[in-house]
Design a protein around this motif. Structure first.
Motif, PDB file in Angstrom:
ATOM      1  N   ASP A   1       0.868  -1.173   0.000  1.00 22.61           N
ATOM      2  CA  ASP A   1       0.000   0.000   0.000  1.00 22.61           C
ATOM      3  C   ASP A   1       0.908   1.226   0.000  1.00 22.61           C
ATOM      4  OD1 ASP A   1      -1.759   2.039   0.334  1.00 22.61           O
ATOM      5  OD2 ASP A   1      -2.529   1.391   2.289  1.00 22.61           O
ATOM      6  N   ALA A   2       1.091   1.838  -1.173  1.00 22.60           N
ATOM      7  CA  ALA A   2       1.967   3.003  -1.305  1.00 22.60           C
ATOM      8  C   ALA A   2       1.185   4.303  -1.392  1.00 22.60           C
ATOM      9  CB  ALA A   2       2.855   2.844  -2.544  1.00 22.60           C
ATOM     10  N   ASN A   3      -0.149   4.248  -1.215  1.00 24.28           N
ATOM     11  CA  ASN A   3      -0.983   5.450  -1.347  1.00 24.28           C
ATOM     12  C   ASN A   3      -1.284   6.123  -0.017  1.00 24.28           C
ATOM     13  OD1 ASN A   3      -1.046   5.084  -4.072  1.00 24.28           O
ATOM     14  ND2 ASN A   3      -3.131   4.271  -4.165  1.00 24.28           N
ATOM     15  N   SER A   4      -0.933   5.481   1.083  1.00 31.65           N
ATOM     16  CA  SER A   4      -1.266   6.045   2.393  1.00 31.65           C
ATOM     17  C   SER A   4      -0.154   5.718   3.377  1.00 31.65           C
ATOM     18  CB  SER A   4      -2.598   5.474   2.895  1.00 31.65           C
ATOM     19  OG  SER A   4      -2.849   5.868   4.231  1.00 31.65           O
ATOM     20  N   GLN A   5      -0.019   6.599   4.382  1.00 37.86           N
ATOM     21  CA  GLN A   5       0.921   6.348   5.477  1.00 37.86           C
ATOM     22  C   GLN A   5       0.186   6.364   6.826  1.00 37.86           C
ATOM     23  OE1 GLN A   5       1.849   9.102   3.130  1.00 37.86           O
ATOM     24  NE2 GLN A   5       2.425   7.284   1.929  1.00 37.86           N
ATOM     25  N   ALA A   6      -1.131   6.246   6.790  1.00 37.44           N
ATOM     26  CA  ALA A   6      -1.945   6.338   8.003  1.00 37.44           C
ATOM     27  C   ALA A   6      -1.722   5.132   8.901  1.00 37.44           C
ATOM     28  CB  ALA A   6      -3.423   6.444   7.628  1.00 37.44           C
ATOM     29  N   ALA A   7      -1.722   5.386  10.212  1.00 41.06           N
ATOM     30  CA  ALA A   7      -1.520   4.329  11.195  1.00 41.06           C
ATOM     31  C   ALA A   7      -2.845   3.654  11.514  1.00 41.06           C
ATOM     32  CB  ALA A   7      -0.884   4.906  12.453  1.00 41.06           C
ATOM     33  N   ASN A   8      -3.377   2.917  10.555  1.00 37.72           N
ATOM     34  CA  ASN A   8      -4.608   2.164  10.771  1.00 37.72           C
ATOM     35  C   ASN A   8      -4.536   0.889   9.947  1.00 37.72           C
ATOM     36  OD1 ASN A   8      -5.229   2.979   8.106  1.00 37.72           O
ATOM     37  ND2 ASN A   8      -6.285   4.816   8.864  1.00 37.72           N
ATOM     38  N   GLY A  15      -4.281  -8.623   3.546  1.00 35.39           N
ATOM     39  CA  GLY A  15      -3.201  -8.965   2.622  1.00 35.39           C
ATOM     40  C   GLY A  15      -2.334  -7.793   2.223  1.00 35.39           C
ATOM     41  N   THR A  16      -2.264  -6.740   3.070  1.00 31.85           N
ATOM     42  CA  THR A  16      -1.573  -5.505   2.674  1.00 31.85           C
ATOM     43  C   THR A  16      -0.582  -5.074   3.752  1.00 31.85           C
ATOM     44  OG1 THR A  16      -3.543  -4.811   1.469  1.00 31.85           O
ATOM     45  CG2 THR A  16      -1.903  -3.114   1.932  1.00 31.85           C
ATOM     46  N   ILE A  17       0.530  -4.437   3.300  1.00 37.17           N
ATOM     47  CA  ILE A  17       1.526  -3.822   4.185  1.00 37.17           C
ATOM     48  C   ILE A  17       1.641  -2.343   3.803  1.00 37.17           C
ATOM     49  CG2 ILE A  17       3.982  -3.711   4.788  1.00 37.17           C
ATOM     50  CD1 ILE A  17       4.137  -6.682   4.516  1.00 37.17           C
ATOM     51  N   ARG A  18       1.765  -1.483   4.833  1.00 34.74           N
ATOM     52  CA  ARG A  18       1.875  -0.040   4.613  1.00 34.74           C
ATOM     53  C   ARG A  18       3.078   0.489   5.399  1.00 34.74           C
ATOM     54  NH1 ARG A  18      -3.320   2.678   6.606  1.00 34.74           N
ATOM     55  NH2 ARG A  18      -4.157   1.833   4.661  1.00 34.74           N
ATOM     56  N   TRP A  19       3.753   1.514   4.856  1.00 36.75           N
ATOM     57  CA  TRP A  19       4.892   2.161   5.496  1.00 36.75           C
ATOM     58  C   TRP A  19       4.433   3.494   6.087  1.00 36.75           C
ATOM     59  CZ3 TRP A  19       4.761  -0.900   1.412  1.00 36.75           C
ATOM     60  CH2 TRP A  19       5.747  -1.875   1.235  1.00 36.75           C
ATOM     61  N   ASN A  20       5.033   3.949   7.201  1.00 34.78           N
ATOM     62  CA  ASN A  20       4.590   5.199   7.821  1.00 34.78           C
ATOM     63  C   ASN A  20       5.304   6.418   7.254  1.00 34.78           C
ATOM     64  OD1 ASN A  20       7.127   4.970   9.006  1.00 34.78           O
ATOM     65  ND2 ASN A  20       6.421   5.650  11.032  1.00 34.78           N
ATOM     66  N   ASN A  21       6.026   6.241   6.123  1.00 37.77           N
ATOM     67  CA  ASN A  21       6.700   7.349   5.475  1.00 37.77           C
ATOM     68  C   ASN A  21       6.541   7.179   3.966  1.00 37.77           C
ATOM     69  OD1 ASN A  21       8.831   9.134   4.342  1.00 37.77           O
ATOM     70  ND2 ASN A  21       9.498   9.319   6.480  1.00 37.77           N
ATOM     71  N   ALA A  22       6.266   8.289   3.255  1.00 36.14           N
ATOM     72  CA  ALA A  22       6.111   8.197   1.805  1.00 36.14           C
ATOM     73  C   ALA A  22       7.389   7.701   1.147  1.00 36.14           C
ATOM     74  CB  ALA A  22       5.701   9.560   1.239  1.00 36.14           C
ATOM     75  N   ASN A  23       8.553   8.048   1.738  1.00 39.64           N
ATOM     76  CA  ASN A  23       9.828   7.454   1.322  1.00 39.64           C
ATOM     77  C   ASN A  23      10.000   6.181   2.132  1.00 39.64           C
ATOM     78  OD1 ASN A  23      12.458   6.687   0.832  1.00 39.64           O
ATOM     79  ND2 ASN A  23      13.271   8.768   0.861  1.00 39.64           N
TER      80      ASN A  23
END
Length: 527
Positions: A299-306, A311-319
């Motif tokens: 998930d590269a469209n959001s950095q929200a802590a939720n 089946g998805t992983i998200r980073w807390n920084n756009a970089n």
């Protein structure tokens, strides 16, 4: 094929004044290999007669079949290649080879050389100094050079460190895959040229309805035995030079030499003797690392802590490479619940996230705190260790998470066998071992061929061979046999027991009586 470029050997381009090491001559495949083989096979009978084009073609086809067959038995054929490496930053040792471990950075990422024929330091003014035996001095630089020949990555040591701005030139053995043309020019070590000619003659004789001369068949068999010993050398200590002052691998031949303290120059090195009997099996080493692979999408469209979604992983920084937390759904893209695995992980555990379609694009992360559980997802506090390829993943890219779990650390051992060649072991430095991992010395073992006495001091230094006095770590309690044949798990009370990765450990015999062969082993626990 990687044929040898003879232009490298003129004085303008080739280091060390343009001179080849002694005994090496560039050969044209037709006249240097095929012609003598046809002569020995009694196909071409008269001296100076040129084989026909058909005979040359049959011979080169058979030569390539021979080379492939030898490769199946790991009797690879090598040519000699020149390479240059910038010695920057300046340090006492450099690694060379390819490592499949993403956590290891190699200084010279090229094919690990089977053998180093010769080496030079190239200076900024166009001159050079050969690296030879310890103690030789060129332009005020002591040319000590040592290659530990570890696999798949070996370490090259300098003593002292080379000056800033210099370049290392190596003549290394590289594998020849096949021979393309009779006009190819190659530079082969003498042993390999002899083996190719003799064994090609044995193959060619029946091809042309000739009998193989018995002496040619015998010499061909002996030459293959020599290749086997070269391709898989046995380190053997040469103790005939008296008390040693510095250990090194002479010419990278695999024979461990203890240089002597005589007043005149050292004599020629004799041939290595046969290897001794296999030693006793050491204690069980550290267990390996297991890994599990889990599919996700990025998930590269959001950095929200939720919750990032199933089946998805998200980073807390756009970089992504600057992220300090990862937000991970408990379910993988194939609906497997991974929370129990992450619960079991503790800092500083590492894991890898990579593109499912190309492993070159990856991120290596280290946990900085235990996971923080949320409803249906969890947060992993992390710090980036390294990345490769693009180092980031676009939105909805199929990615894989590789979780590596290391078992409980066991006992590892490192040791050295000291052979007096039938006589009582002499005093002096007997060799060095480079330690590839951080560890703590927990004990030692000494076993001899018979009851007797021996005292062995142990020294350690970071990145280069230690001084047996100033770098001694065995304190006042060295490894010691006294009227016995075996001591197991000796005490290291008073020792400096902490060892860092790439430290070099040296063994120095200060006294010996009766024993003619001794194996000294250090017990270590990885840290």
């Amino acid at each position: 094929m990687a044929t040898f470029n003879s232009a490298l050997f003129n004085s303008a381009l080739f280091g060390g004044g343009g001179a080849l090491p002694p005994g090496l001559t560039p050969r044209q495949v037709g006249q240097g290999l095929l012609y003598p083989a046809l002569r020995k096979a009694q196909v071409t009978l008269g001296p100076g007669r040129t084989p026909s084009p058909a005979q040359f073609q049959d011979a080169i086809d058979e030569l390539n079949r021979l080379t492939g067959s030898l490769g199946c038995d790991r009797l690879f054929i090598y040519s000699i290649t020149r390479q240059e490496f910038a010695l920057d930053p300046v340090k006492g040792s450099y690694t060379i080879g390819f490592s499949h471990d993403p956590f290891i950075t190699v200084d010279f990422p090229v094919e690990r050389p089977q053998m180093i024929e010769s080496a030079n330091v190239l200076w900024g003014d166009g001159s050079s100094s050969p690296l030879a035996l310890a103690g030789s001095v060129n332009r005020g630089y002591a040319a000590g050079f040592y290659n530990d020949r570890a696999y798949p990555v070996s370490t090259i040591y300098f003593d002292p460190m080379p000056p800033s701005g210099s370049t290392l030139e190596l003549l290394t053995w590289t594998q020849v895959p096949y021979f393309q043309s009779v006009t190819d020019v190659v530079l082969l070590p003498m042993q390999y040229e002899d083996a190719l000619v003799l064994n090609l003659a044995v193959r060619l004789a029946p091809h042309f309805q000739k009998d193989v001369p018995p002496d040619v068949r015998r010499d061909a068999q002996l030459s293959l035995m020599r290749l086997q010993s070269i391709n898989a050398p046995q380190p053997i200590a040469d103790l005939n030079w008296g008390p040693g002052t510095w250990g090194y691998y002479g010419g990278d031949s695999g024979a461990l030499i203890i240089s002597g303290g005589g007043s005149s120059g050292a004599g020629a090195i004799g041939p290595a003797g046969p290897p001794g009997p296999q030693g006793a099996t050491g204690p069980q080493g550290a267990p390996g690392v297991s890994s599990s692979v889990f599919p996700y999408r990025a998930d590269a469209n959001s950095q929200a802590a939720n919750d990032p979604g199933a089946g998805t992983i998200r980073w807390n920084n756009a970089n992504q490479t600057l992220a300090t937390s990862l937000f991970v759904d408990v379910l993988t893209s194939d609906d497997f619940d991974v929370i129990n695995l992450f619960r079991a992980m503790n800092p500083p555990a590492r894991f890898v996230i990579q593109d499912e379609d190309t492993s070159q694009n990856h991120q290596v992360w280290q946990m900085t705190a235990p996971v923080i559980e949320r409803p249906d997802w969890f947060e992993v506090p992390v710090a980036l260790v390294s990345s490769g390829g693009a180092g980031t993943f676009s939105h909805n890219t199929r990615i894989a998470v590789l979780i590596m779990a290391e078992g409980t650390t066991g006992v590892s051992t490192l040791g050295l066998t000291i052979d007096g060649g039938g006589a009582t072991v002499t005093t002096g430095v007997k060799g060095y071992i480079s330690v590839p991992f951080a560890c703590t010395i927990t004990g030692w073992d000494v076993v001899a061929d018979q009851s007797g006495s021996v005292t062995i001091e142990v020294a350690k230094k970071a990145g280069s061979p230690p001084n047996t006095t100033s770098d001694k770590i065995s304190g006042s309690a060295p490894m010691q046999l006294s009227g016995a044949q075996l001591v197991q798990n000796g005490s290291v009370s008073g020792w400096t027991t902490a060892v860092a990765a790439s430290d070099v450990i040296g063994f120095n015999v200060t006294a010996a009586a009766t024993v003619t062969r001794v194996t000294a082993t250090l017990r270590m626990t990885k840290t």
